[in-house]
Enzyme design. Sequence first.
Site, short mmCIF file in Angstrom:
data_model
loop_
_atom_site.label_atom_id
_atom_site.label_comp_id
_atom_site.label_asym_id
_atom_site.label_seq_id
_atom_site.Cartn_x
_atom_site.Cartn_y
_atom_site.Cartn_z
CB SER A 1 -1.11 -0.27 1.33
OG SER A 1 -1.62 0.91 0.92
CD GLU B 1 -5.30 -4.60 -3.93
OE1 GLU B 1 -5.18 -4.67 -2.47
OE2 GLU B 1 -4.45 -4.61 -4.25
CG HIS C 1 -5.50 -2.89 -0.13
ND1 HIS C 1 -4.73 -2.40 -0.62
CD2 HIS C 1 -5.43 -1.76 1.10
CE1 HIS C 1 -4.27 -1.20 -0.39
NE2 HIS C 1 -3.87 -1.14 0.54
#
Length: 535
Positions: free
Chosen positions: A222, A343, A447
């Site tokens: 991320s 995600e 995610h």
Amino acid sequence: MIRALSRLSAALLFAACLAAAQDTQTPATPPTEQSAPTSAPGVPARANVRSGVLVGREAGGVRVWQGVPYAAAPVGERRWKVPQAAPLWVGERDASQPGPVCPQLRADKSVRGAEDCLFLNVYAPANAVHAPVMVWIHGGSFRTGAGSDYDGRVLAQERGVVVVTLNYRLGALGFLAAPGLLEGRSVGNYGLLDQQAALRWVRENIGAFGGDPANVTAFGESAGGMSICAQLASPGAAGLFDKAVLQSGPCTPSINMSPVADALKSGAAYTRALGCPDSDATCLRAVPVDRFLTTDVPGVRSPGSVALPPVYGESVVPRAPKEVFASGTIPRVPLLVGGNRDEGTLFVANIEKGGKDLPVWKYWGLVAVLERWNAPRLLAAYPSRQYETVGLAAASLVTDGLFACPVNDMTRDFARVTPVYAYEFGDRSAPTVLRPTGSVPSYGAYHAGEIVSIFGTPLSNLADPAAFTPAQAQLARTLRAYWTNFARTGNPNGETLPEWPRFDPTRDNLLTFAPGRVAVSTDFRTEHRCDLWKR
């Protein structure tokens, strides 16, 4: 199109963040406050670094040093300055506990951390000699998180690598670009400079822990992946790592980086909101830390986007990463790049409260307002009636436009100049402690869902490897083998592992990971509708 999608996904992120603040039982973004791992009881472990002697602990075949300063405290006149060398100390320094994390807000709006936060942690096999080194850069939207949230013991013990996790300055303290802070062409990106300082510290000192300073891999997820992405476009990062792993970390969408002119405008408005004149650095350096965390950045921008993201167009990142990658002027280091199949679910889950699904009118309205003339095309491509819930339609749109396709575009650029191995984490039953919602009855391969597999340790408030099925546990071991093989040689392949071919842009081949199935796929761009999200 990517810029337009960034606006839409930003709105969804904004709603998710609001929901998360109201209901900490079901966080909409990866949690950032973990129970910081501390060294298990054991025997002292000493390491002689340039600043002095560190005393950590050895237990279970792993040596751990925590709270190691890699730079001087960025306080007083050093606030918003290039990080300075760590101070020397006399005698032995206790390194058995993590150092303070960088200042950030908890979900309940209380403050976590301290400004003196430039610390790192080292996890090494007890018998390490010239072992590969893996430096983890954490995520958290450039606002939250810490190196000590992640435990490198399993990677060290099981795979024989030295793992380093680090803190870097966050929020306004890490990324404020204000007119009063200009020094030549340098402004903002202090968090990126911290990462570079930590990587230099690793080059200079990691041999004392049994690591090989000539074999360093940067890896992150991320905002951590986006950081490494930005470092690939930063001249100052050249030579600081030999390989890199980017997990769900595209830095090319406009939501993730800001041109310096825009950043300076936002920074000037923020300076005034703090009660300081635009060009008064002295006033800014006197502002208490808490006020930076509780004062909103004024200005017109996409709701929910990072108010003070990394900057390009100044000395640290001179050009937009997208332009750099398209031109092929990146360090020729091997790369492992990819993301997760679902995600978007994490960001959409909590838009609606009370167990309700995202109303279809709200979904249409978001698309219509933010995409304007292109809305009919997008709604036709992501019709809510074809999904179990409206929220899952929105999540699919966010997945494809903000993560999957930008990552794939970057991968294709990278592969023209350097070896790249591409992947997609596709365990749609990945365990999580996050509660299902009306919008997202199942998070799928969400995610951050791969992190507990890569580290093999729990991530508080997100997931625990103890919940793995036997097939998921085997997949996690496979992932750790690929990741550490790549760190060791620049090639993830090894005996007993399914072959992972190097990425070929003409085939668009990547390795997909799911329990009981690790296989090559060539239809990624079709599955994620990447023709809709052309640059």
